[in-house]
Design a protein around this motif. Sequence first.
Motif, PDB file in Angstrom:
ATOM      1  N   LYS A  12      34.523 -46.435   9.142  1.00  0.00           N
ATOM      2  CA  LYS A  12      34.462 -46.846   7.749  1.00  0.00           C
ATOM      3  C   LYS A  12      35.696 -47.672   7.407  1.00  0.00           C
ATOM      4  CE  LYS A  12      33.806 -45.077   3.067  1.00  0.00           C
ATOM      5  NZ  LYS A  12      33.531 -43.903   2.234  1.00  0.00           N
ATOM      6  N   LEU A  31      31.101 -36.762   9.279  1.00  0.00           N
ATOM      7  CA  LEU A  31      29.848 -36.739   8.534  1.00  0.00           C
ATOM      8  C   LEU A  31      29.674 -35.433   7.782  1.00  0.00           C
ATOM      9  CD1 LEU A  31      27.866 -39.124   8.536  1.00  0.00           C
ATOM     10  CD2 LEU A  31      29.425 -39.127  10.456  1.00  0.00           C
ATOM     11  N   MET A  35      24.047 -33.037   7.341  1.00  0.00           N
ATOM     12  CA  MET A  35      23.371 -33.918   8.287  1.00  0.00           C
ATOM     13  C   MET A  35      23.083 -33.228   9.615  1.00  0.00           C
ATOM     14  SD  MET A  35      25.248 -37.577   7.863  1.00  0.00           S
ATOM     15  CE  MET A  35      25.414 -38.369   6.262  1.00  0.00           C
ATOM     16  N   VAL A 143      27.541 -49.108   3.802  1.00  0.00           N
ATOM     17  CA  VAL A 143      27.414 -47.676   4.099  1.00  0.00           C
ATOM     18  C   VAL A 143      26.281 -47.123   3.256  1.00  0.00           C
ATOM     19  CG1 VAL A 143      28.517 -45.416   3.938  1.00  0.00           C
ATOM     20  CG2 VAL A 143      29.847 -47.382   4.680  1.00  0.00           C
ATOM     21  N   GLY A 144      25.429 -46.307   3.844  1.00  0.00           N
ATOM     22  CA  GLY A 144      24.303 -45.759   3.102  1.00  0.00           C
ATOM     23  C   GLY A 144      23.855 -44.412   3.620  1.00  0.00           C
ATOM     24  N   LYS A 145      22.948 -43.787   2.889  1.00  0.00           N
ATOM     25  CA  LYS A 145      22.328 -42.519   3.268  1.00  0.00           C
ATOM     26  C   LYS A 145      20.839 -42.731   3.487  1.00  0.00           C
ATOM     27  CE  LYS A 145      25.410 -39.166   0.999  1.00  0.00           C
ATOM     28  NZ  LYS A 145      25.477 -38.069  -0.009  1.00  0.00           N
ATOM     29  N   ARG A 147      16.979 -40.514   4.344  1.00  0.00           N
ATOM     30  CA  ARG A 147      16.196 -39.280   4.501  1.00  0.00           C
ATOM     31  C   ARG A 147      14.900 -39.668   5.199  1.00  0.00           C
ATOM     32  NH1 ARG A 147      15.888 -34.223   2.069  1.00  0.00           N
ATOM     33  NH2 ARG A 147      17.545 -34.799   0.623  1.00  0.00           N
ATOM     34  N   GLY A 180      23.135 -40.605   7.681  1.00  0.00           N
ATOM     35  CA  GLY A 180      23.947 -41.664   7.106  1.00  0.00           C
ATOM     36  C   GLY A 180      24.118 -42.787   8.101  1.00  0.00           C
ATOM     37  N   LEU A 195      24.013 -44.891  13.204  1.00  0.00           N
ATOM     38  CA  LEU A 195      23.176 -44.003  12.403  1.00  0.00           C
ATOM     39  C   LEU A 195      23.292 -42.592  12.963  1.00  0.00           C
ATOM     40  CD1 LEU A 195      20.928 -43.370  10.327  1.00  0.00           C
ATOM     41  CD2 LEU A 195      19.269 -44.136  12.046  1.00  0.00           C
ATOM     42  N   ASN A 359      18.548 -49.512  -2.977  1.00  0.00           N
ATOM     43  CA  ASN A 359      17.724 -48.426  -2.444  1.00  0.00           C
ATOM     44  C   ASN A 359      16.326 -48.933  -2.142  1.00  0.00           C
ATOM     45  OD1 ASN A 359      15.876 -47.938  -4.740  1.00  0.00           O
ATOM     46  ND2 ASN A 359      17.713 -47.252  -5.800  1.00  0.00           N
ATOM     47  N   TRP A 384      16.167 -44.762   1.653  1.00  0.00           N
ATOM     48  CA  TRP A 384      17.570 -45.076   1.862  1.00  0.00           C
ATOM     49  C   TRP A 384      18.247 -45.435   0.547  1.00  0.00           C
ATOM     50  CZ3 TRP A 384      13.936 -48.882   2.731  1.00  0.00           C
ATOM     51  CH2 TRP A 384      14.163 -50.113   2.126  1.00  0.00           C
ATOM     52  N   GLU A 387      25.440 -46.825  -0.657  1.00  0.00           N
ATOM     53  CA  GLU A 387      26.549 -46.230  -1.407  1.00  0.00           C
ATOM     54  C   GLU A 387      27.754 -47.151  -1.526  1.00  0.00           C
ATOM     55  OE1 GLU A 387      27.329 -42.431   0.494  1.00  0.00           O
ATOM     56  OE2 GLU A 387      26.052 -41.497  -1.019  1.00  0.00           O
TER      57      GLU A 387
END
Length: 412
Positions: A12, A31, A35, A143-145, A147, A180, A195, A359, A384, A387
Amino acid sequence: MDQSISSLHMRKLCPNLEREDALDTVLEVPLPEEMFPNRKGGSSSSSTDQDNHYAWLKSQAFNKATDTPPPMLSGRTAELQLLLSVIGSPLIPMPVPFDTAFSNRSVCESSIQASTAKYILQQYIAATGGQAALTSVQSMYVVGKVRMSSSEFHMGNDNSSAAAAVPPSITRNGKSEIGGFVLWQKNPELWFFELIMAGCKMSAGCNGKLAWRQSCSEKSHASRGPPRPLRRSLQGLDPRSTANLFVDAVCIGEKIINDEECFILKLEVSPNVLKSRSASSFDIIRHTVWGYFSQRTGLLMQLEDSHLLRMKSGCSRISASTQISCKSINNDSSIFWETFMESIIDDYRYIDGINIAHNGRTVVTLFRYGEGSINHKRRLEECWTIEEADFNLHGLAMDSFLPPSDLKVDCD
């Protein structure tokens, strides 16, 4: 998993708050605990020399004439690798020309559909910040999340042999997995992606000459065909590459997406590119991309692509008792996989004058069919959220995009 939780991290970028003219710092960031799966119930990962996406397809390609199916990837690891490769890190189906969308190309000799598409792209360029802003971007950091989830198999018939062919660990409904990602990109063709989901880490990248992928349960290997961008970049994050991708598209009509009237741009991948991505064990028959651009805002609202692949049969998969030669089964026993991917893109916001999506949601449907095969389909889904994002990073050198030292180039 064979990889310790403490070693799972992502790189990061952190700014130097003491000096504005100093280089930013790259930190190894741990992380969040959510996760990671419960390690007590986790299964050990397996190692393979092949892309787990195609390995998974191959493991499903047995037919009714086969005595025993080929070995499967193990349980939970197979599911995670399928999610990570198919929906987590797919590539755009063709190389993206560099900045051809911003050149003064004449439309006098173009068809009405092609000239209309070029006009729609100009509206898109304006809606995402304009030509000057987009061409000023030399690098990007996101940077993202995520599911992800997958459905059970839906069989084309209900006979007992079909039910027995699919292991219980694959047929059951899987729970959603949280993960993430971090994406580094530098024009024109350099990118690196990490990832992490449910304790599995996957990385992919491109150094301008080849694209590669690596994970904790497979050795690193190069993707077949010419270097291509990550599909995630074109899901609203990289307007410059999106405009260049659709520069040779045609407008085929209109459709309403999320109450927005949209123009539809269609792009067919050339036979030469499809041939370069094929291998001795499979042929890519076609790959088509569609982009849906809002008539009101000019923004990309939805991205779709459809991919048809034929898995070739081999002598090693036919028992001696059948007495069938390889030549006689090349066509009749082939298994076809059709992959349809649909991404809804939403929540556009400006960052440094560039309008990017924050998103979205992607749904992948896998269909399998063929003469004598057990037909089935399944559904994968990803949501997604972005962030953090930034452009024109300081100190992002070529070393950030070097492939692994054990990279396997010739891989099916």
